[in-house]
Write a protein that holds these residues in place. Structure first.
Motif, PDB file in Angstrom:
ATOM      1  N   HIS A   1       0.820  -1.213   0.000  1.00 10.25           N
ATOM      2  CA  HIS A   1       0.000   0.000   0.000  1.00 10.25           C
ATOM      3  C   HIS A   1       0.856   1.266   0.000  1.00 10.25           C
ATOM      4  O   HIS A   1       0.302   2.375   0.004  1.00 10.25           O
ATOM      5  CB  HIS A   1      -0.916   0.016   1.235  1.00 10.25           C
TER       6      HIS A   1
ATOM      7  N   PRO B   1       3.026   3.705  -2.000  1.00 10.80           N
ATOM      8  CA  PRO B   1       3.237   3.948  -3.430  1.00 10.80           C
ATOM      9  C   PRO B   1       4.559   4.647  -3.732  1.00 10.80           C
ATOM     10  O   PRO B   1       5.200   5.245  -2.864  1.00 10.80           O
ATOM     11  CB  PRO B   1       2.066   4.858  -3.786  1.00 10.80           C
TER      12      PRO B   1
ATOM     13  N   TYR C   1       1.033   2.158  -7.258  1.00 10.89           N
ATOM     14  CA  TYR C   1       1.013   1.044  -6.312  1.00 10.89           C
ATOM     15  C   TYR C   1       1.410  -0.226  -7.059  1.00 10.89           C
ATOM     16  O   TYR C   1       0.739  -0.615  -8.033  1.00 10.89           O
ATOM     17  CB  TYR C   1      -0.378   0.861  -5.700  1.00 10.89           C
TER      18      TYR C   1
ATOM     19  N   VAL D   1      -4.859  -0.506  -0.748  1.00  6.49           N
ATOM     20  CA  VAL D   1      -4.497   0.547  -1.691  1.00  6.49           C
ATOM     21  C   VAL D   1      -5.529   1.683  -1.635  1.00  6.49           C
ATOM     22  O   VAL D   1      -5.177   2.870  -1.551  1.00  6.49           O
ATOM     23  CB  VAL D   1      -4.390  -0.029  -3.117  1.00  6.49           C
TER      24      VAL D   1
ATOM     25  N   VAL E   1      -2.210   1.283 -10.654  1.00  8.17           N
ATOM     26  CA  VAL E   1      -1.909   0.024  -9.966  1.00  8.17           C
ATOM     27  C   VAL E   1      -1.279  -0.939 -10.967  1.00  8.17           C
ATOM     28  O   VAL E   1      -1.785  -1.114 -12.080  1.00  8.17           O
ATOM     29  CB  VAL E   1      -3.178  -0.602  -9.347  1.00  8.17           C
TER      30      VAL E   1
END
Length: 393
Positions: free
Chosen positions: A112, A114, A127, A169, A184
């Motif tokens: 989680h 980033p 992420y 996330v 992501v």
């Protein structure tokens, strides 16, 4: 901000025993040219950087050369491991690598957290979800707290652990004010994707697919694992592998996605085809047809998989094929209808037969015809010598 979405490099992979490192180096080096030509800011690699968890020294050096070339072209890189990779090896020295523009997301406990990069519109958060093998990932997620929450139970299965990862996330993303644009990277089989023969099975208990809804709440999802370039939704896509790694991929045009983010989020995507080092061809016919028919001339420089349909298995079939097709790498013998007997179950095949007859039947089944008299004599001699050796033992 411009992103180049790639995945499944599989550096170090062989193709039916043929070394692909030179081809991989050539194709992947083209990514640096795309970075320069398109003004790419970030190159994404969504898993399977290598083909095996312990890559060879040559594979590692090829990977280093390609990553450095992309970095010199002006792009930063965000990389996650896939099911073929070793997260520990890829993630070594990740802190130092990030200082040079290579951002490695390899730890489940910090998925989680980033990478934050910025353009004229503000920050973009990336992420990276490493491949989440269900049981080990479940244990790590259960023992590590999500942002603002206590550790708790995580259900079994790939959809459950990936769902928990995305919950974390979204929690981290939602805590940011103002809300930034988000990307992501994930390595998974998302429902609706089309597979090929070269992907390793990641099913657990018969369930390997995850629904696209798992990825709600982010601007773009860069998927890896499936080797064909494809669109799941407008913002959820697979780039596919940069090269074909099985003959089932021979009709795929290998590509990467050029993704553009504006001030509001996803502004557009464009598919950029990658060069092909050597085309693939699947041929079928008798060996004489394959060796001499003019309609197969186009494949003389291709990687070739041949299905030979002679009634009798040809002697030295592959060697003879390679006289016309130097890059023939695969051959199967499938006699035309009527050229082979229907298969028997084992109990039927051995019933009432002695060793001598079983040996002859085996040769007949492999070759498609009965042994000649001279071949039968050789088989009898080999069987006698084997029995004598067994007695002496």
């Amino acid at each position: 901000m411009r992103l180049l979405h790639t995945s499944d490099w599989h550096i170090g992979r062989t193709f039916h025993g043929h070394d692909l490192l030179d081809d991989q180096r050539w194709v992947l080096s083209e990514l640096a040219g795309i970075v320069r030509a398109e003004g790419v800011d970030v190159v994404l690699v969504s898993g399977d950087l290598y083909d095996r968890s312990v890559p060879s020294g040559e594979a590692v050096q090829t990977c280093v050369d390609v990553l450095e070339e992309i970095r010199r072209a002006g792009a930063e890189l965000v990389v996650t491991p896939g099911n073929h990779d070793s997260p520990q090896r890829i993630g070594a020295f990740s802190g130092f690598a990030a200082a040079g523009g290579l951002h490695l997301h390899t730890r489940i406990s910090t998925l989680h957290e980033p990478t934050v990069l910025s353009d004229e519109h503000g920050p973009v958060v990336f992420y990276g979800l490493p491949y989440l093998e269900p049981d080990p990932a479940r244990q790590v997620l259960r023992s590590s707290a999500a942002p603002g929450a206590a550790p708790g139970a995580v259900e079994r299965g790939h959809p459950a652990v990936l769902g928990e990862a995305m919950n974390r996330v979204r929690a981290e993303l939602g805590a940011r004010d103002p809300l930034p644009r988000s990307v992501v990277l994930a390595h998974a089989f998302v429902t609706g994707g089309g597979s090929s023969d070269s992907e390793r099975d990641i099913s657990v208990g018969g369930v390997d697919q995850v629904p696209a809804e798992v990825f709600e709440g982010v601007d773009y999802v860069a998927l890896g694992h499936l080797h064909g370039c494809q669109r799941i939704t407008e913002r959820i896509r697979y780039s596919g592998s940069p090269m074909a790694y099985s003959f089932s991929e021979r009709r795929q045009r290998k590509s990467a996605w050029l993704v553009e983010l504006d001030a509001e989020g996803l502004a557009g995507t464009r598919r950029i085809e990658l060069p092909v080092p050597r085309e693939l061809a699947t041929l079928e016919g008798t060996l004489e047809q394959l060796l001499h028919a003019p309609e197969y001339e186009y494949a003389t420089d291709h990687y070739v998989s041949a299905t030979v349909t002679d009634e009798v298995r040809p002697m030295d079939g592959m060697r003879r094929l390679q006289q016309r097709f130097p890059n023939a790498v695969h051959m199967v013998w499938e006699p035309a209808e009527g050229g082979a007997r229907a298969p028997l179950r084992y109990s039927e095949a051995v019933r009432g037969r002695d060793e001598r007859q079983l040996l002859r039947d085996f040769v007949s089944n492999c070759r498609g015809r009965e042994p000649s008299d001279s071949e039968g004599e050789l088989l009898d001699r080999a069987l006698t010598e084997a029995n004598l050796a067994e007695v002496r033992r």
